[in-house]
Design an enzyme around this catalytic site. Structure first.
Site, PDB file in Angstrom:
ATOM      1  CE  LYS A  45      -8.790   1.295   3.482  1.00 47.63           C
ATOM      2  NZ  LYS A  45      -7.784   2.097   2.804  1.00 47.63           N
ATOM      3  CE  LYS A  96      -3.025   2.018   9.589  1.00 51.79           C
ATOM      4  NZ  LYS A  96      -3.721   2.440   8.352  1.00 51.79           N
ATOM      5  CG  ASP A 150      -6.866   4.750   5.259  1.00 51.46           C
ATOM      6  OD1 ASP A 150      -5.648   4.640   5.045  1.00 51.46           O
ATOM      7  OD2 ASP A 150      -7.726   4.118   4.622  1.00 51.46           O
ATOM      8  CD  GLU A 151      -3.455   6.422   3.733  1.00 51.29           C
ATOM      9  OE1 GLU A 151      -3.585   5.378   4.389  1.00 51.29           O
ATOM     10  OE2 GLU A 151      -4.033   6.617   2.642  1.00 51.29           O
ATOM     11  CG  HIS A 197       0.378   4.613   7.016  1.00 56.79           C
ATOM     12  ND1 HIS A 197       0.832   5.066   5.798  1.00 56.79           N
ATOM     13  CD2 HIS A 197      -0.712   3.851   6.758  1.00 56.79           C
ATOM     14  CE1 HIS A 197       0.028   4.601   4.844  1.00 56.79           C
ATOM     15  NE2 HIS A 197      -0.911   3.852   5.395  1.00 56.79           N
ATOM     16  CE  LYS A 228      -4.153   0.251  -1.789  1.00 62.07           C
ATOM     17  NZ  LYS A 228      -5.381   0.908  -1.367  1.00 62.07           N
TER      18      LYS A 228
HETATM   19  C1  CAP Z   1      -4.705  -0.228   2.720  1.00 66.44           C
HETATM   20  C2  CAP Z   1      -4.293   1.153   3.082  1.00 66.44           C
HETATM   21  C3  CAP Z   1      -2.831   1.332   3.501  1.00 66.44           C
HETATM   22  C4  CAP Z   1      -1.798   0.804   2.522  1.00 66.44           C
HETATM   23  C5  CAP Z   1      -0.501   1.568   2.545  1.00 66.44           C
HETATM   24  C6  CAP Z   1      -4.584   2.102   1.941  1.00 66.44           C
HETATM   25  O1  CAP Z   1      -6.074  -0.291   2.364  1.00 66.44           O
HETATM   26  O2  CAP Z   1      -5.069   1.615   4.164  1.00 66.44           O
HETATM   27  O3  CAP Z   1      -2.664   2.702   3.700  1.00 66.44           O
HETATM   28  O4  CAP Z   1      -1.556  -0.504   2.882  1.00 66.44           O
HETATM   29  O5  CAP Z   1       0.474   0.957   1.772  1.00 66.44           O
HETATM   30  O6  CAP Z   1      -5.005   3.221   2.248  1.00 66.44           O
HETATM   31  O7  CAP Z   1      -4.267   1.775   0.828  1.00 66.44           O
HETATM   32  P1  CAP Z   1      -6.651  -1.506   1.503  1.00 66.44           P
HETATM   33  P2  CAP Z   1       1.785   0.278   2.406  1.00 66.44           P
HETATM   34  O8  CAP Z   1      -6.484  -2.737   2.332  1.00 66.44           O
HETATM   35  O9  CAP Z   1      -8.088  -1.161   1.257  1.00 66.44           O
HETATM   36  O10 CAP Z   1      -5.848  -1.553   0.236  1.00 66.44           O
HETATM   37  O11 CAP Z   1       1.311  -0.659   3.465  1.00 66.44           O
HETATM   38  O12 CAP Z   1       2.432  -0.371   1.266  1.00 66.44           O
HETATM   39  O13 CAP Z   1       2.578   1.379   2.994  1.00 66.44           O
HETATM   40 MG    MG Z   2      -4.381   3.589   4.184  1.00 63.80          MG
END
Ligand code: CAP
Ligand code: MG
Length: 411
Positions: free
Chosen positions: A155, A181, A183-184, A269, A309
């Site tokens: 991040k 990893k 991020d998406e 993801h 969240k």
């Molecule tokens: C988490 C995260 C993931 C989420 C996706 C985000 O970051 O990188 O993409 O976990 O949701 O971008 O929110 P944080 P899920 O730890 O800062 O929240 O796993 O439910 O698919």
């Molecule tokens: Mg993410």
């Protein structure tokens, strides 16, 4: 051709069974239309049908009316699809069929694909995860300890340069993360070109491995329009893992990558799943998408976290988990990933409902630690150690400052 055959006996080895939730004014009649539209029929009888095409008809064999809603009847129906309808090893073709036109028919204002069950001979046409839980653990050398893996997402999600991404990755690994990893929404933007990032983060990984004596894993996000080339680039530079935004990229691409036998762990993801899964009366359930991801060959799969969240109740997350870890004709298990708004304080509860076979990821919950990334990663590992030793976090925090400071910030 009879598309409604309630109570008919048939050989389950030769059919795919799909469970749907529907809302419609005439359950049996319109469920039959659904079976027809998703197999060999359409809105009107055809002059081109032949005697031999009738063996490909799907049929409704069970229907249970639930209640009235918005002037319609809600019902669960079960449809049997002859397995010859489906191409071997093709998730896209299954989706165009049992989750295709039928999700938008006027006569059924709401329809959700809730579950699917496939016979062994069809499941066996898919490769499934190459590594799965056992393979990933063996690679990471955690097969003896069987603790949860700790992962992080660098991040801020986007914006960091390759150099800074590598620094944050190094600190995460050094502090105690097993896994880092992208991020998406980070792929190959100008501010952080894919190739430069991969080279620099893999250097950071090597350094952290030699300094900590632990195996580390980095999943660069290869989502894009040349995913095979990107995967090859990772492989050529010594990478052992890649990440795919399964739904944004599409299952065909995931399967192509898996079928190319890169022999790299594939992290899946699920960004965009909520467009299909969130509204309970329409779409496709996350447990179906979880199963399809396992069949397609995903090794590590986001399934929700309950306590964080993102939306998703315990029962739903456990269903998703079940689809990727339960026995399925010898197919490898897929490693469940809990993520989204997590921090060290969540770890005991997550391990309680997930067991030790889970990858617990924190982005903000590591890089937002009051003392920075290294301490943030350490706090996550300390929380895992506390759980494994059977000590409460409060107790453990008394002698572990990183955990103590994390808990002071987030509880
Ligand atoms: C988490 C995260 C993931 C989420 C996706 C985000 O970051 O990188 O993409 O976990 O949701 O971008 O929110 P944080 P899920 O730890 O800062 O929240 O796993 O439910 O698919
Ligand atoms: Mg993410």
């Amino acid at each position: 051709m009879d598309f409604v055959r309630i109570g008919e006996e048939f050989d389950k080895d030769n059919y795919l069974i799909a469970d749907f939730y529907i809302e419609t004014d005439d359950v049996l009649k319109n469920a039959g239309e659904l079976a027809k539209e998703s197999s060999n029929g359409t809105w009107t009888p055809l002059k081109t049908s032949k005697g031999y095409t009738s063996s490909l008809s799907a049929f409704v064999f069970d229907a249970k009316e639930l209640y009235e809603i918005d002037g319609n009847k809600a019902a669960y129906i079960k449809v049997a699809y002859p397995i010859e309808l489906f191409e071997d090893n093709s998730i896209p073709q299954i989706l165009s069929d049992i989750a295709g036109n039928i999700l938008g028919m006027k006569i059924i204002p709401r329809v959700r694909l809730v579950d699917i069950e496939m016979p062994e001979k069809y499941v066996k046409t898919f490769k499934g995860p190459e590594f799965g839980i056992d393979g990933v653990r063996e690679y990471m050398k955690t097969d003896k300890v069987q603790r949860p893996h700790i992962g992080t997402i660098v991040k801020p999600k986007v914006g960091l340069s390759p150099e800074d991404t590598a620094t944050v990755s190094y600190e995460s690994f050094y502090g105690g993360c097993d896994f880092v990893k992208d991020d998406e929404n980070l792929t190959n933007q100008r501010f952080c070109p894919f190739e430069d990032r991969v080279i620099k983060v893999l250097e950071a990984l090597d350094k952290a491995e030699s300094e900590t004596g632990e195996k580390k894993l980095y999943a660069p996000n290869i989502t894009g329009t040349n995913m095979t080339e990107r995967a090859q680039f990772v492989k050529d530079h010594g990478g052992t893992c890649i990440m795919v935004d399964i739904l944004a990229a599409g299952f065909s691409k995931v399967q192509e990558i898996r079928d190319s036998n890169f022999k790299m762990i594939i992290h899946g993801h699920r960004a965009m799943h909520a467009a299909m899964t969130r509204y309970e009366r329409q779409g496709i359930s996350m447990s179906v998408l979880s199963l399809l991801s396992r069949l397609a060959g995903i090794d590590q799969m986001h399934i929700g976290s309950v306590v964080g969240k993102m939306e998703g109740e315990l029962s739903e997350v456990l269903k998703n988990r079940d689809k990727i870890v339960s026995e399925l004709y010898g197919l490898n298990q897929c490693f469940p990933v809990n993520s989204g708004g997590l921090h060290p304080g969540h770890i005991p509860e997550i391990v309680q409902f997930m067991g030790n076979d889970t990858i617990i990821q924190a982005g903000g919950g590591i890089h937002g630690h009051p003392d920075g990334t290294i301490k943030g990663a350490a706090a996550m590992r300390q929380a895992v150690d506390a759980v494994i030793e059977g000590v409460s976090l409060e107790e453990y925090a008394k002698s572990h400052e990183e955990l103590k400071n994390a808990m002071e910030k987030w509880g």
